[in-house]
Design a protein around this motif. Structure first.
Motif, mmCIF file in Angstrom:
data_model
loop_
_atom_site.group_PDB
_atom_site.id
_atom_site.type_symbol
_atom_site.label_atom_id
_atom_site.label_comp_id
_atom_site.label_asym_id
_atom_site.label_seq_id
_atom_site.Cartn_x
_atom_site.Cartn_y
_atom_site.Cartn_z
ATOM 1 N N ARG A 45 0.810 -1.218 0.000
ATOM 2 C CA ARG A 45 0.000 0.000 0.000
ATOM 3 C C ARG A 45 0.848 1.275 0.000
ATOM 4 N NH1 ARG A 45 -3.941 -0.024 4.602
ATOM 5 N NH2 ARG A 45 -4.047 2.202 4.168
ATOM 6 N N PHE A 46 2.189 1.124 0.072
ATOM 7 C CA PHE A 46 3.051 2.313 0.151
ATOM 8 C C PHE A 46 3.790 2.554 -1.158
ATOM 9 C CE2 PHE A 46 2.911 0.351 4.432
ATOM 10 C CZ PHE A 46 2.104 1.297 5.041
ATOM 11 N N THR A 47 3.916 3.828 -1.519
ATOM 12 C CA THR A 47 4.586 4.203 -2.770
ATOM 13 C C THR A 47 6.089 4.382 -2.580
ATOM 14 O OG1 THR A 47 4.161 6.530 -2.285
ATOM 15 C CG2 THR A 47 2.531 5.379 -3.646
ATOM 16 N N GLY A 48 6.503 4.561 -1.338
ATOM 17 C CA GLY A 48 7.924 4.760 -1.044
ATOM 18 C C GLY A 48 8.081 5.020 0.436
ATOM 19 N N PHE A 49 9.345 5.096 0.875
ATOM 20 C CA PHE A 49 9.630 5.286 2.310
ATOM 21 C C PHE A 49 10.753 6.290 2.456
ATOM 22 C CE2 PHE A 49 12.155 3.698 6.099
ATOM 23 C CZ PHE A 49 11.258 4.136 7.072
ATOM 24 N N ILE A 50 10.539 7.299 3.303
ATOM 25 C CA ILE A 50 11.616 8.236 3.638
ATOM 26 C C ILE A 50 11.816 8.224 5.151
ATOM 27 C CG2 ILE A 50 12.544 10.572 3.449
ATOM 28 C CD1 ILE A 50 10.683 11.134 1.156
ATOM 29 N N GLU A 51 13.066 8.035 5.543
ATOM 30 C CA GLU A 51 13.405 8.016 6.958
ATOM 31 C C GLU A 51 14.299 9.211 7.275
ATOM 32 O OE1 GLU A 51 15.138 4.330 8.319
ATOM 33 O OE2 GLU A 51 15.201 5.009 10.418
ATOM 34 N N MET A 52 13.859 10.019 8.217
ATOM 35 C CA MET A 52 14.694 11.110 8.718
ATOM 36 C C MET A 52 15.378 10.611 9.980
ATOM 37 S SD MET A 52 13.401 14.853 9.938
ATOM 38 C CE MET A 52 14.360 15.893 11.044
ATOM 39 N N HIS A 53 16.652 10.983 10.166
ATOM 40 C CA HIS A 53 17.412 10.439 11.287
ATOM 41 C C HIS A 53 18.534 11.407 11.636
ATOM 42 C CE1 HIS A 53 19.140 7.294 13.855
ATOM 43 N NE2 HIS A 53 18.059 6.569 13.608
ATOM 44 N N ILE A 54 19.021 11.329 12.864
ATOM 45 C CA ILE A 54 20.264 12.037 13.192
ATOM 46 C C ILE A 54 21.427 11.288 12.531
ATOM 47 C CG2 ILE A 54 19.539 13.129 15.348
ATOM 48 C CD1 ILE A 54 20.866 10.728 16.813
ATOM 49 N N GLU A 55 22.493 12.035 12.193
ATOM 50 C CA GLU A 55 23.610 11.396 11.491
ATOM 51 C C GLU A 55 24.304 10.350 12.353
ATOM 52 O OE1 GLU A 55 26.987 13.912 10.461
ATOM 53 O OE2 GLU A 55 28.178 12.097 10.223
ATOM 54 N N GLN A 56 24.458 10.644 13.636
ATOM 55 C CA GLN A 56 25.142 9.750 14.578
ATOM 56 C C GLN A 56 26.639 9.668 14.349
ATOM 57 O OE1 GLN A 56 22.309 6.255 13.715
ATOM 58 N NE2 GLN A 56 22.283 6.379 15.929
ATOM 59 N N GLY A 57 27.177 10.585 13.565
ATOM 60 C CA GLY A 57 28.615 10.630 13.321
ATOM 61 C C GLY A 57 29.042 12.081 13.232
ATOM 62 N N PRO A 58 30.334 12.333 13.006
ATOM 63 C CA PRO A 58 30.865 13.692 13.097
ATOM 64 C C PRO A 58 30.831 14.508 11.800
ATOM 65 C CG PRO A 58 32.676 12.115 12.954
ATOM 66 C CD PRO A 58 31.398 11.312 12.905
ATOM 67 N N THR A 59 30.382 13.938 10.674
ATOM 68 C CA THR A 59 30.556 14.595 9.370
ATOM 69 C C THR A 59 29.862 15.953 9.268
ATOM 70 O OG1 THR A 59 30.730 12.405 8.387
ATOM 71 C CG2 THR A 59 30.394 14.259 6.880
ATOM 72 N N LEU A 60 28.537 15.993 9.503
ATOM 73 C CA LEU A 60 27.802 17.259 9.350
ATOM 74 C C LEU A 60 28.233 18.273 10.412
ATOM 75 C CD1 LEU A 60 24.205 15.878 8.637
ATOM 76 C CD2 LEU A 60 25.812 16.859 6.976
#
Lengths: 396, 396
Positions: free
Chosen positions: A169-184
């Motif tokens: 029933r889903f057209t796609g999935f987007i997950e927002m998350h914290i990076e959890q690493g030092p890059t950004l």
């Protein structure tokens, strides 16, 4: 339009379930009382937002829009000692986008909080079972570090379970998350659009030697399980030298000595061996080295070694079209202050990618810290991420 | 004359308190329900034998003969996973000798079962406090590996405590014990008369690094507490090479990782560091190496290291006169089949040696195994040891 105040208030409210430790720490492992209470509260918010609330047999919690829809979300279980954003951010952002979209007559958006992403029983077990990557009967046989089976733990869901949720029933999935690493955090960017998620391998290894008296057993007659582990751990770094890249990581994070007393030569050790890389063939070469070195050490020291089932997920590339939506949204919300990047952490999106187009968006982690009480992100960055997610979902 | 059948029946009866595991295993740690029940039963046997039963504030259990007397005994607490003879043998043999001596009008013999010999809280804490080697207030602050304090544990003694037992009423102390090593079993001797007891050092060490995500933290930025421990453990064997003898031993038997999860770089490890040798100066040189290496590794890897209080006991020589009594008795009961030997294991006799003449007698351990469920001794050897002890105490 999304409501940043409501979003932040909900995020703080979710933290109250299992709030612990210093700073904004959370202790909300999968199927714990705090986890189930948090999910009951989340379900009520979804219902208030006009979504159809469903819980599958694993405890994955869905808030469904009518008909076919985009799915947003993440997970709301935590590490044994985790922060307030790991997983929770993606779930609450999804809730806010779905709620805002209904309020403004926007496109249909559904919400999910997957269960046991943090691997109390395995690796992202909730989404793995939902996506068909792991059979329910195999998952049920998994045990946590104290010997509790997943079958036993999920029995605690009781009447919450409504039944299977159709993946079609889903057209796609987007997950927002914290990076959890030092890059950004280091680069000063506010948004990361994920290009691919590294693969992970995880297995338990057991060295079995001989338990004996720590005063009367000469060193040369010992078959000390801890000494075998120490030799294995130091030897592994040498053996990996010609195989790994600067992005490759490996970790022994769990160690259980038996009988774990200062006056006894330890007869057995069970430990976790986990490694991650963006290349499947490198993961396989590392596995060969791990098994060979453990065998060598066991044989040289008169112990036996055994390996538990190999858990893990292959590296996964993000969907080009969904990624483009996120890139456009990032450039509008944070012009010149976003980047494309791989995810060094594993996410539910890896499992879901087998079913539908998948993408991910990151916000910075202060100091790169996660899986710890100190995990945090500046609130303006949380809101920036929310707006990028809403835009990519077709709002605003 | 001693009664071997009664002695063996009592030994098997004592095993029933905390009987566990395979073979003749016992789980009867200090102050546990099983330990207290065993001591209540022992007290009743002492009373039936006509002895005055006393329990001091630590829970050391005495069965006292009138006036000045020889003291026999050992301990009845066990390792977390122990055998049926470690400590129990010396207590039941003492009971049988004291009982027989009263029945036959022999010399006055008292009996003791010391508390916490196996070091749930420290090292032979019961006899250490009784002998004045360790202050009660310092002992009370000790905690076991789960954080329970000795003060809390001994509060469970309740009304069993009768008060202090005067150390001056005893003329000497003889402890019978299983060897817990392979020497007698290999040589075919039935009795070992102990010449001296090796010294022991025991301290907890903590490496503190940084807890973080096992997927997103690059290897070169990690401050992994477990990796520090592995490097310390493997490095120690190299550093000790020019210091130790074939009789020297060292053990890391307890390891507690934090937070101990497979997806988290461990931020802290607490572990036990124990070492034993017959020479005090060698023990001190080993301590210097241990502290220096731990400091080096912590500094090189960006961690901190801290050391708990140093516990332990110095090497102790047995009393020449009591030893001669045991040698005579051994030659009568096992002509040509006994030997003089050091004790690699620590015993309560070490503490008691500060107060009065002490000696020890060993019987063989099958396969040299102890501190394990499989620990055992042939029954004829147990009885031979009993007869040697009785003879040395002036019976028969």
């Amino acid at each position: 339009m999304v409501n940043p105040e409501r979003f932040l208030a909900d995020l703080h409210k979710l933290r109250s379930f299992g709030a612990s430790g210093v700073g904004k720490g959370v202790v909300r492992p999968a199927y714990s009382d705090a986890d189930l209470a948090a999910r009951d509260w989340l379900g009520a918010q979804m219902r208030d937002a006009g979504l159809d609330v469903q819980t599958d047999g694993m405890g994955n919690l869905f808030g469904l829009a009518e008909g076919r829809s985009l799915l947003l979300g993440s997970h709301s279980d935590s590490q044994p000692e985790g922060g307030w954003l790991d997983g929770a951010l993606g779930v609450i952002a999804a809730l806010e986008v779905a709620r805002s979209s209904r309020e403004s007559g926007g496109p249909p958006v559904s919400v999910v909080s997957f269960q046991d992403e943090e691997g109390r029983f395995g690796v992202t077990t909730g989404s793995a079972v939902w996506a068909g990557h792991l059979k329910q009967t195999d998952a049920d046989a998994l045990t946590d570090h104290t010997g509790v089976s997943l079958a036993h733990a999920r029995a605690g869901l009781g009447r919450r379970v409504t039944g299977p949720v159709d993946t079609g029933r889903f057209t796609g999935f987007i997950e927002m998350h914290i990076e959890q690493g030092p890059t950004l955090d280091s680069s000063g960017d506010r948004i990361g659009v994920v290009t691919d998620i590294v693969g992970i391998r995880d297995m338990r290894v057991t060295f079995e030697g001989e338990q004996n008296h720590a005063g009367t057993t000469p060193m040369h007659l010992r078959r000390d399980a801890f000494q075998a582990l120490a030799a294995f751990s130091t030897g592994l770094s040498d053996r990996f030298r010609n195989i790994v890249t600067p992005q490759t990581v490996w970790t022994i994070g769990h160690v259980s000595l038996h009988p774990n007393a200062s006056s006894i030569v330890p007869g057995r050790v069970v430990f976790s061996m986990q490694w991650r890389d963006a290349q499947s063939d490198r993961l396989a070469r590392m596995e060969t080295v791990i098994r060979a070195l453990a065998d060598e050490i066991a044989e040289a020291r008169g112990l036996t070694v055994s390996f538990g089932p190999m858990l893990g997920l292959d590296p996964v590339a993000m969907d080009a079209a969904l990624r483009a939506c996120l890139e456009d949204a990032a450039e509008k919300e944070a012009p010149g202050a976003w980047r494309m990047m791989p995810s060094g952490a594993l996410h539910d999106a890896t499992n879901v990618a087998a079913l539908m187009p998948v993408a991910m968006v990151f916000v910075p982690s202060i100091g790169g810290i996660s899986h710890a009480f100190e995990e945090d992100t500046a609130e303006p960055d949380l809101v920036c991420g929310l707006r990028v997610l809403a835009r990519a979902a077709g709002l605003g």
